[in-house]
Scaffold this motif. Structure first.
Motif, PDB file in Angstrom:
ATOM      1  N   CYS A   1       0.837  -1.050  -0.156  1.00 33.10           N
ATOM      2  CA  CYS A   1      -0.068  -0.003  -0.211  1.00 33.10           C
ATOM      3  C   CYS A   1       0.878   1.054   0.112  1.00 33.10           C
ATOM      4  O   CYS A   1       0.742   2.112  -0.856  1.00 33.10           O
ATOM      5  CB  CYS A   1      -0.829  -0.012   1.127  1.00 33.10           C
ATOM      6  SG  CYS A   1      -2.034   1.260   1.241  1.00 33.10           S
ATOM      7  N   GLY A   2       1.601   1.193   0.966  1.00 31.98           N
ATOM      8  CA  GLY A   2       2.546   2.469   1.055  1.00 31.98           C
ATOM      9  C   GLY A   2       1.776   3.753   1.690  1.00 31.98           C
ATOM     10  O   GLY A   2       2.649   5.021   1.597  1.00 31.98           O
ATOM     11  N   ALA A   3       0.601   3.954   1.941  1.00 29.87           N
ATOM     12  CA  ALA A   3       0.052   5.030   2.382  1.00 29.87           C
ATOM     13  C   ALA A   3       0.553   5.394   3.881  1.00 29.87           C
ATOM     14  O   ALA A   3       1.011   4.483   4.502  1.00 29.87           O
ATOM     15  CB  ALA A   3      -1.308   4.889   2.469  1.00 29.87           C
ATOM     16  N   VAL A   4       0.516   6.689   4.345  1.00 34.29           N
ATOM     17  CA  VAL A   4       1.308   6.988   5.447  1.00 34.29           C
ATOM     18  C   VAL A   4       0.121   6.555   6.503  1.00 34.29           C
ATOM     19  O   VAL A   4      -0.891   7.202   6.543  1.00 34.29           O
ATOM     20  CB  VAL A   4       1.623   8.467   5.488  1.00 34.29           C
ATOM     21  CG1 VAL A   4       2.025   8.836   6.751  1.00 34.29           C
ATOM     22  CG2 VAL A   4       2.603   8.820   4.255  1.00 34.29           C
ATOM     23  N   THR A   5       0.625   6.008   7.612  1.00 36.47           N
ATOM     24  CA  THR A   5      -0.476   5.719   8.737  1.00 36.47           C
ATOM     25  C   THR A   5      -0.246   6.840   9.614  1.00 36.47           C
ATOM     26  O   THR A   5       0.492   7.838   9.597  1.00 36.47           O
ATOM     27  CB  THR A   5       0.141   4.220   9.379  1.00 36.47           C
ATOM     28  OG1 THR A   5       1.457   4.424   9.868  1.00 36.47           O
ATOM     29  CG2 THR A   5      -0.156   3.323   8.389  1.00 36.47           C
ATOM     30  N   ARG A   6      -1.190   6.684  10.717  1.00 37.66           N
ATOM     31  CA  ARG A   6      -1.364   7.683  12.010  1.00 37.66           C
ATOM     32  C   ARG A   6       0.269   7.894  12.463  1.00 37.66           C
ATOM     33  O   ARG A   6       0.220   8.834  13.005  1.00 37.66           O
ATOM     34  CB  ARG A   6      -2.209   7.476  12.883  1.00 37.66           C
ATOM     35  CG  ARG A   6      -3.513   7.411  12.276  1.00 37.66           C
ATOM     36  CD  ARG A   6      -4.682   7.006  13.103  1.00 37.66           C
ATOM     37  NE  ARG A   6      -6.090   7.486  12.529  1.00 37.66           N
ATOM     38  CZ  ARG A   6      -7.084   6.577  12.931  1.00 37.66           C
ATOM     39  NH1 ARG A   6      -7.140   5.856  14.028  1.00 37.66           N
ATOM     40  NH2 ARG A   6      -8.264   6.914  12.430  1.00 37.66           N
ATOM     41  N   ASP A   7       0.974   6.699  12.820  1.00 35.98           N
ATOM     42  CA  ASP A   7       2.137   7.135  13.496  1.00 35.98           C
ATOM     43  C   ASP A   7       3.342   7.207  12.384  1.00 35.98           C
ATOM     44  O   ASP A   7       4.555   7.313  12.739  1.00 35.98           O
ATOM     45  CB  ASP A   7       2.540   5.847  14.270  1.00 35.98           C
ATOM     46  CG  ASP A   7       2.562   4.454  13.273  1.00 35.98           C
ATOM     47  OD1 ASP A   7       2.162   4.541  11.936  1.00 35.98           O
ATOM     48  OD2 ASP A   7       3.090   3.301  13.832  1.00 35.98           O
ATOM     49  N   GLY A   8       2.975   7.785  10.871  1.00 37.62           N
ATOM     50  CA  GLY A   8       4.201   8.330  10.425  1.00 37.62           C
ATOM     51  C   GLY A   8       4.795   7.211   9.511  1.00 37.62           C
ATOM     52  O   GLY A   8       5.712   7.604   8.532  1.00 37.62           O
ATOM     53  N   ARG A   9       4.499   5.882   9.542  1.00 34.06           N
ATOM     54  CA  ARG A   9       4.907   4.901   8.974  1.00 34.06           C
ATOM     55  C   ARG A   9       4.584   4.598   7.509  1.00 34.06           C
ATOM     56  O   ARG A   9       3.120   4.785   7.636  1.00 34.06           O
ATOM     57  CB  ARG A   9       5.077   3.542   9.613  1.00 34.06           C
ATOM     58  CG  ARG A   9       6.000   3.702  10.899  1.00 34.06           C
ATOM     59  CD  ARG A   9       6.132   2.367  11.486  1.00 34.06           C
ATOM     60  NE  ARG A   9       6.698   2.603  12.997  1.00 34.06           N
ATOM     61  CZ  ARG A   9       6.751   1.813  14.135  1.00 34.06           C
ATOM     62  NH1 ARG A   9       5.995   0.776  13.798  1.00 34.06           N
ATOM     63  NH2 ARG A   9       7.378   2.098  14.980  1.00 34.06           N
ATOM     64  N   LEU A  10       5.005   3.871   6.650  1.00 30.99           N
ATOM     65  CA  LEU A  10       4.150   3.376   5.445  1.00 30.99           C
ATOM     66  C   LEU A  10       3.304   2.299   5.624  1.00 30.99           C
ATOM     67  O   LEU A  10       3.987   1.142   6.343  1.00 30.99           O
ATOM     68  CB  LEU A  10       5.218   3.177   4.445  1.00 30.99           C
ATOM     69  CG  LEU A  10       6.045   4.577   3.866  1.00 30.99           C
ATOM     70  CD1 LEU A  10       6.924   4.043   2.787  1.00 30.99           C
ATOM     71  CD2 LEU A  10       4.949   5.567   3.292  1.00 30.99           C
ATOM     72  N   CYS A  11       1.970   2.103   5.075  1.00 30.05           N
ATOM     73  CA  CYS A  11       1.235   0.707   5.367  1.00 30.05           C
ATOM     74  C   CYS A  11       1.955  -0.282   4.573  1.00 30.05           C
ATOM     75  O   CYS A  11       2.494  -0.106   3.571  1.00 30.05           O
ATOM     76  CB  CYS A  11      -0.060   1.059   5.021  1.00 30.05           C
ATOM     77  SG  CYS A  11      -1.443  -0.099   5.044  1.00 30.05           S
ATOM     78  N   ARG A  12       1.846  -1.575   5.195  1.00 25.69           N
ATOM     79  CA  ARG A  12       2.606  -2.649   4.618  1.00 25.69           C
ATOM     80  C   ARG A  12       1.530  -3.655   3.904  1.00 25.69           C
ATOM     81  O   ARG A  12       1.848  -4.782   3.638  1.00 25.69           O
ATOM     82  CB  ARG A  12       3.309  -3.175   5.417  1.00 25.69           C
ATOM     83  CG  ARG A  12       4.656  -2.327   6.075  1.00 25.69           C
ATOM     84  CD  ARG A  12       5.778  -2.432   5.210  1.00 25.69           C
ATOM     85  NE  ARG A  12       6.346  -3.538   5.199  1.00 25.69           N
ATOM     86  CZ  ARG A  12       7.726  -3.822   4.642  1.00 25.69           C
ATOM     87  NH1 ARG A  12       8.328  -2.591   4.315  1.00 25.69           N
ATOM     88  NH2 ARG A  12       8.256  -5.096   4.496  1.00 25.69           N
ATOM     89  N   ASN A  13       0.189  -3.237   3.957  1.00 20.41           N
ATOM     90  CA  ASN A  13      -0.744  -4.146   3.562  1.00 20.41           C
ATOM     91  C   ASN A  13      -0.490  -4.237   2.143  1.00 20.41           C
ATOM     92  O   ASN A  13      -0.199  -3.405   1.284  1.00 20.41           O
ATOM     93  CB  ASN A  13      -2.308  -3.678   3.845  1.00 20.41           C
ATOM     94  CG  ASN A  13      -2.466  -3.620   5.167  1.00 20.41           C
ATOM     95  OD1 ASN A  13      -1.997  -4.545   5.973  1.00 20.41           O
ATOM     96  ND2 ASN A  13      -3.269  -2.862   5.534  1.00 20.41           N
ATOM     97  N   ASN A  14      -1.073  -5.321   1.352  1.00 20.55           N
ATOM     98  CA  ASN A  14      -1.311  -5.520  -0.040  1.00 20.55           C
ATOM     99  C   ASN A  14      -1.986  -4.559  -0.804  1.00 20.55           C
ATOM    100  O   ASN A  14      -3.231  -4.323  -0.189  1.00 20.55           O
ATOM    101  CB  ASN A  14      -1.598  -6.953  -0.604  1.00 20.55           C
ATOM    102  CG  ASN A  14      -0.486  -7.920  -0.052  1.00 20.55           C
ATOM    103  OD1 ASN A  14       0.748  -7.731   0.004  1.00 20.55           O
ATOM    104  ND2 ASN A  14      -0.890  -9.038   0.354  1.00 20.55           N
ATOM    105  N   SER A  15      -1.766  -4.146  -1.889  1.00 17.49           N
ATOM    106  CA  SER A  15      -2.816  -3.255  -2.743  1.00 17.49           C
ATOM    107  C   SER A  15      -2.766  -3.469  -4.084  1.00 17.49           C
ATOM    108  O   SER A  15      -1.794  -4.275  -4.601  1.00 17.49           O
ATOM    109  CB  SER A  15      -2.216  -1.761  -2.263  1.00 17.49           C
ATOM    110  OG  SER A  15      -1.272  -1.235  -3.082  1.00 17.49           O
ATOM    111  N   SER A  16      -3.325  -2.766  -4.704  1.00 16.31           N
ATOM    112  CA  SER A  16      -3.274  -3.011  -6.455  1.00 16.31           C
ATOM    113  C   SER A  16      -2.927  -1.786  -7.076  1.00 16.31           C
ATOM    114  O   SER A  16      -3.729  -0.898  -7.132  1.00 16.31           O
ATOM    115  CB  SER A  16      -4.621  -3.523  -6.827  1.00 16.31           C
ATOM    116  OG  SER A  16      -5.084  -4.626  -6.356  1.00 16.31           O
TER     117      SER A  16
END
Length: 133
Positions: A55-70
């Motif tokens: 995914c790579g979206a920025v989470t609330r704690d400032g990290r990049l999301c590691r979930n799978n995305s398309s």
């Protein structure tokens, strides 16, 4: 076959590059530019909306999301992440944040480079078609 169904954008880009090489070498007719255009646009759509990535979206704690995305522009299953990455593409101030997610992993980097190459190939094919006619 499962690999081809999941990663069909890479062979489309490779075939488009092979057609460019043939066109430049004079081995392929100039009408191949329309085939190159179709393959390049398909590859761009694949890399933007279908390529299996994180995914790579920025989470609330400032990290990049590691979930799978398309794709590069669509986030993971979390509703806010789906719109966050797409929104970043259209807000000029947020492009640096989007850029951070595009190069987060080697897989993301390859997909980003392939998407940029596909877009450049599509643009060059349009110019070639306009010049030929």
């Amino acid at each position: 076959m499962r690999w081809l169904r999941r990663y069909w954008g890479f062979p489309a880009l490779i075939i488009a590059v092979a057609c460019w090489i043939g066109l430049i070498a004079g081995k392929v007719a100039a009408s191949a530019a329309s085939v190159i255009l179709v393959l390049s646009v398909a590859a761009v759509a694949y890399f933007l909306f279908q390529a299996p990535l994180w995914c790579g979206a920025v989470t609330r704690d400032g990290r990049l999301c590691r979930n799978n995305s398309s794709g590069l522009l669509i986030g993971c299953h979390l509703r806010e992440h789906k719109w966050q990455k797409l929104r970043l593409a259209f807000i000029p101030k947020a492009w640096s944040e989007l850029n951070r997610g595009l190069w987060a992993t080697p897989r993301d980097g390859v997909a980003t480079l392939a998407g940029m190459g596909s877009a450049a190939s599509a643009l060059a094919a349009v110019v070639t078609i306009l010049i030929i006619r």
